[in-house]
Design a protein around this motif. Structure first.
Motif, PDB file in Angstrom:
ATOM      1  N   THR A   5       1.590   8.364   4.806  1.00 55.38           N
ATOM      2  CA  THR A   5       1.884   9.392   5.810  1.00 55.38           C
ATOM      3  C   THR A   5       3.309   9.288   6.333  1.00 55.38           C
ATOM      4  O   THR A   5       3.974  10.302   6.559  1.00 55.38           O
ATOM      5  N   TYR A   6       3.781   8.051   6.527  1.00 52.92           N
ATOM      6  CA  TYR A   6       5.124   7.902   7.089  1.00 52.92           C
ATOM      7  C   TYR A   6       6.185   8.487   6.154  1.00 52.92           C
ATOM      8  O   TYR A   6       7.216   9.000   6.601  1.00 52.92           O
ATOM      9  N   LYS A   7       5.928   8.421   4.829  1.00 53.86           N
ATOM     10  CA  LYS A   7       6.882   9.017   3.885  1.00 53.86           C
ATOM     11  C   LYS A   7       6.861  10.539   3.983  1.00 53.86           C
ATOM     12  O   LYS A   7       7.896  11.192   3.840  1.00 53.86           O
ATOM     13  N   LYS A   8       5.688  11.092   4.238  1.00 55.48           N
ATOM     14  CA  LYS A   8       5.604  12.543   4.422  1.00 55.48           C
ATOM     15  C   LYS A   8       6.364  12.961   5.682  1.00 55.48           C
ATOM     16  O   LYS A   8       7.021  14.004   5.710  1.00 55.48           O
ATOM     17  N   VAL A   9       6.261  12.128   6.728  1.00 53.26           N
ATOM     18  CA  VAL A   9       6.983  12.419   7.964  1.00 53.26           C
ATOM     19  C   VAL A   9       8.483  12.404   7.722  1.00 53.26           C
ATOM     20  O   VAL A   9       9.218  13.304   8.156  1.00 53.26           O
ATOM     21  N   PHE A  10       8.953  11.364   6.991  1.00 56.18           N
ATOM     22  CA  PHE A  10      10.384  11.295   6.679  1.00 56.18           C
ATOM     23  C   PHE A  10      10.821  12.481   5.813  1.00 56.18           C
ATOM     24  O   PHE A  10      11.911  13.023   5.991  1.00 56.18           O
ATOM     25  N   SER A  11       9.953  12.883   4.883  1.00 58.17           N
ATOM     26  CA  SER A  11      10.270  14.043   4.036  1.00 58.17           C
ATOM     27  C   SER A  11      10.373  15.309   4.870  1.00 58.17           C
ATOM     28  O   SER A  11      11.275  16.126   4.672  1.00 58.17           O
ATOM     29  N   PHE A  12       9.442  15.466   5.817  1.00 54.05           N
ATOM     30  CA  PHE A  12       9.452  16.642   6.695  1.00 54.05           C
ATOM     31  C   PHE A  12      10.752  16.684   7.501  1.00 54.05           C
ATOM     32  O   PHE A  12      11.407  17.735   7.589  1.00 54.05           O
ATOM     33  N   ILE A  13      11.127  15.538   8.081  1.00 53.24           N
ATOM     34  CA  ILE A  13      12.366  15.476   8.862  1.00 53.24           C
ATOM     35  C   ILE A  13      13.569  15.790   7.975  1.00 53.24           C
ATOM     36  O   ILE A  13      14.477  16.538   8.361  1.00 53.24           O
ATOM     37  N   GLY A  14      13.555  15.215   6.776  1.00 51.96           N
ATOM     38  CA  GLY A  14      14.669  15.453   5.844  1.00 51.96           C
ATOM     39  C   GLY A  14      14.811  16.910   5.466  1.00 51.96           C
ATOM     40  O   GLY A  14      15.923  17.456   5.444  1.00 51.96           O
ATOM     41  N   VAL A  15      13.681  17.581   5.176  1.00 56.43           N
ATOM     42  CA  VAL A  15      13.719  19.000   4.795  1.00 56.43           C
ATOM     43  C   VAL A  15      14.215  19.853   5.958  1.00 56.43           C
ATOM     44  O   VAL A  15      15.011  20.784   5.774  1.00 56.43           O
ATOM     45  N   MET A  16      13.753  19.550   7.169  1.00 50.89           N
ATOM     46  CA  MET A  16      14.216  20.305   8.335  1.00 50.89           C
ATOM     47  C   MET A  16      15.718  20.132   8.547  1.00 50.89           C
ATOM     48  O   MET A  16      16.445  21.092   8.839  1.00 50.89           O
ATOM     49  N   ASP A  33      21.100  23.580  -1.344  1.00 51.62           N
ATOM     50  CA  ASP A  33      19.805  23.622  -0.663  1.00 51.62           C
ATOM     51  C   ASP A  33      18.701  23.025  -1.530  1.00 51.62           C
ATOM     52  O   ASP A  33      17.952  22.140  -1.098  1.00 51.62           O
ATOM     53  N   ILE A  34      18.600  23.510  -2.768  1.00 49.12           N
ATOM     54  CA  ILE A  34      17.530  23.038  -3.652  1.00 49.12           C
ATOM     55  C   ILE A  34      17.703  21.570  -3.998  1.00 49.12           C
ATOM     56  O   ILE A  34      16.740  20.799  -4.027  1.00 49.12           O
ATOM     57  N   THR A  35      18.939  21.141  -4.252  1.00 51.04           N
ATOM     58  CA  THR A  35      19.184  19.736  -4.598  1.00 51.04           C
ATOM     59  C   THR A  35      18.791  18.808  -3.455  1.00 51.04           C
ATOM     60  O   THR A  35      18.113  17.794  -3.669  1.00 51.04           O
ATOM     61  N   LEU A  36      19.214  19.141  -2.232  1.00 50.81           N
ATOM     62  CA  LEU A  36      18.854  18.321  -1.077  1.00 50.81           C
ATOM     63  C   LEU A  36      17.342  18.333  -0.836  1.00 50.81           C
ATOM     64  O   LEU A  36      16.749  17.307  -0.485  1.00 50.81           O
ATOM     65  N   PHE A  37      16.728  19.496  -1.044  1.00 52.86           N
ATOM     66  CA  PHE A  37      15.281  19.588  -0.867  1.00 52.86           C
ATOM     67  C   PHE A  37      14.556  18.671  -1.851  1.00 52.86           C
ATOM     68  O   PHE A  37      13.606  17.968  -1.484  1.00 52.86           O
ATOM     69  N   LYS A  38      14.989  18.677  -3.097  1.00 50.38           N
ATOM     70  CA  LYS A  38      14.357  17.811  -4.106  1.00 50.38           C
ATOM     71  C   LYS A  38      14.479  16.344  -3.721  1.00 50.38           C
ATOM     72  O   LYS A  38      13.557  15.555  -3.918  1.00 50.38           O
ATOM     73  N   LYS A  39      15.644  15.980  -3.180  1.00 48.13           N
ATOM     74  CA  LYS A  39      15.830  14.590  -2.747  1.00 48.13           C
ATOM     75  C   LYS A  39      14.858  14.237  -1.634  1.00 48.13           C
ATOM     76  O   LYS A  39      14.303  13.144  -1.600  1.00 48.13           O
ATOM     77  N   TRP A  85       9.196  26.583   0.424  1.00 46.44           N
ATOM     78  CA  TRP A  85       8.217  26.276   1.468  1.00 46.44           C
ATOM     79  C   TRP A  85       6.808  26.198   0.916  1.00 46.44           C
ATOM     80  O   TRP A  85       5.983  25.420   1.419  1.00 46.44           O
ATOM     81  N   GLN A  86       6.494  26.968  -0.122  1.00 47.47           N
ATOM     82  CA  GLN A  86       5.186  26.839  -0.774  1.00 47.47           C
ATOM     83  C   GLN A  86       5.050  25.463  -1.429  1.00 47.47           C
ATOM     84  O   GLN A  86       4.025  24.800  -1.303  1.00 47.47           O
ATOM     85  N   TYR A  87       6.110  25.080  -2.115  1.00 47.76           N
ATOM     86  CA  TYR A  87       6.088  23.771  -2.777  1.00 47.76           C
ATOM     87  C   TYR A  87       5.975  22.665  -1.726  1.00 47.76           C
ATOM     88  O   TYR A  87       5.221  21.698  -1.900  1.00 47.76           O
ATOM     89  N   PHE A  88       6.705  22.799  -0.626  1.00 50.10           N
ATOM     90  CA  PHE A  88       6.698  21.772   0.415  1.00 50.10           C
ATOM     91  C   PHE A  88       5.328  21.691   1.079  1.00 50.10           C
ATOM     92  O   PHE A  88       4.832  20.599   1.391  1.00 50.10           O
ATOM     93  N   ASN A  89       4.697  22.845   1.279  1.00 51.12           N
ATOM     94  CA  ASN A  89       3.357  22.860   1.865  1.00 51.12           C
ATOM     95  C   ASN A  89       2.363  22.128   0.970  1.00 51.12           C
ATOM     96  O   ASN A  89       1.547  21.319   1.441  1.00 51.12           O
ATOM     97  N   ASP A  90       2.440  22.384  -0.355  1.00 48.84           N
ATOM     98  CA  ASP A  90       1.563  21.689  -1.300  1.00 48.84           C
ATOM     99  C   ASP A  90       1.868  20.191  -1.325  1.00 48.84           C
ATOM    100  O   ASP A  90       0.957  19.365  -1.440  1.00 48.84           O
ATOM    101  N   PHE A  91       3.137  19.880  -1.221  1.00 48.05           N
ATOM    102  CA  PHE A  91       3.550  18.469  -1.221  1.00 48.05           C
ATOM    103  C   PHE A  91       2.936  17.735  -0.022  1.00 48.05           C
ATOM    104  O   PHE A  91       2.381  16.642  -0.162  1.00 48.05           O
ATOM    105  N   LEU A  92       3.017  18.328   1.175  1.00 45.44           N
ATOM    106  CA  LEU A  92       2.478  17.686   2.364  1.00 45.44           C
ATOM    107  C   LEU A  92       0.957  17.555   2.299  1.00 45.44           C
ATOM    108  O   LEU A  92       0.378  16.595   2.821  1.00 45.44           O
ATOM    109  N   LYS A  93       0.298  18.508   1.646  1.00 47.93           N
ATOM    110  CA  LYS A  93      -1.159  18.471   1.565  1.00 47.93           C
ATOM    111  C   LYS A  93      -1.657  17.447   0.552  1.00 47.93           C
ATOM    112  O   LYS A  93      -2.622  16.712   0.805  1.00 47.93           O
ATOM    113  N   HIS A  94      -0.987  17.391  -0.625  1.00 44.78           N
ATOM    114  CA  HIS A  94      -1.599  16.691  -1.752  1.00 44.78           C
ATOM    115  C   HIS A  94      -0.800  15.511  -2.297  1.00 44.78           C
ATOM    116  O   HIS A  94      -1.306  14.803  -3.163  1.00 44.78           O
ATOM    117  N   ALA A  95       0.432  15.316  -1.826  1.00 46.12           N
ATOM    118  CA  ALA A  95       1.217  14.199  -2.367  1.00 46.12           C
ATOM    119  C   ALA A  95       0.521  12.873  -2.066  1.00 46.12           C
ATOM    120  O   ALA A  95       0.119  12.610  -0.928  1.00 46.12           O
TER     121      ALA A  95
END
Length: 245
Positions: free
Chosen positions: A120-131, A233-239, A106-116
């Protein structure tokens, strides 16, 4: 899930990676996170963790200690997951030497959403995917627990029923043996076609009562837990976040 990137995952290498592979992975990650290149607020912290990872994994003694720490951490999480007795306080203190070096998912994901640097639409898809992947892993965990406990209690009730019915089964068994000796095995089962089926079914159910506890143990084993949390979990998260090794 509080899944974490350990030193190997932080660099994007396998746990049996050679020193050359670790050096190459280190250079690749530093190209992304070095403060002179990455201007995000977290670049300094991430580059420091990456440097720590390289320092530990390139030192044979430190790497050996770290591998032992990872194994203990898996067992500790497994004990918490299965509600088994936790490690003693001394063992917990020993394993805490690397506690502040980890980066949680979740720390990595938070940094990803802030600074990647992506739309924006890709961040939204990433957020949905992680959830979704987190929910999927939670559902799998619940199903495994339910299946394991159902298997255990079904086995328990089968043996309990058989223990109560064992005198009856014993008498029926003696009658069956007597009929086979008197009329012959083939004639006995030909005259009573349902008898062979009943014997086979009852035998299989009894054998199943010994298989189910082993199945339950496999489902709730540290290896299964490790695969679920640290592989799936980690593999799917990385994807989902496009993490590249």
């Amino acid at each position: 899930m509080n899944s974490t990137f350990n030193y190997y995952e932080l660099l994007g290498v396998k746990e049996n990676a050679s020193k050359e592979e670790i050096k190459l992975a280190y250079k690749k990650q530093m190209k992304k996170w070095h403060p002179d290149i990455n201007k995000s607020d977290d670049a300094i912290g991430m580059s420091a963790k990456i440097n720590e990872a390289k320092e530990v994994l390139l030192d044979d003694e430190k790497r050996k200690d770290y591998d032992e720490y990872l194994k203990k951490k898996i067992d500790e999480n497994y004990n918490r997951y299965t509600q088994r007795k936790a490690y003693t306080q001394n063992k917990e203190q020993e394993s805490n030497k690397y506690e502040d070096k980890k980066v949680t998912k979740w720390q990595y994901f938070n940094d990803f959403l802030k600074h990647a640097n992506i739309p924006t639409y890709k961040k939204v898809f990433s957020f949905i995917g992680v959830m979704l992947e987190t929910l999927l892993c939670f559902i799998i965990k619940c199903l495994l627990i339910v299946i394991a406990y159902v298997a255990f209690y079904v086995s328990y009730f089968i043996r309990l029923i058989y223990s109560f019915l064992s005198p009856i089964f014993g008498i029926l068994g003696l009658l069956l043996v007597g009929m086979c000796l008197t009329n012959g095995v083939k004639e006995t089962f030909n005259d009573n076609p349902g008898m062979l089926t009943a014997v086979i079914v009852l035998t299989l159910i009894y054998v199943l009562s010994f298989i189910l506890p082993s199945l339950s143990g496999i489902i709730l084993s540290p290896k299964t837990f490790d695969i679920l949390y640290n592989k799936i979990d980690i593999t799917l998260f990385k994807k989902c976040v496009g993490y590249r090794d």
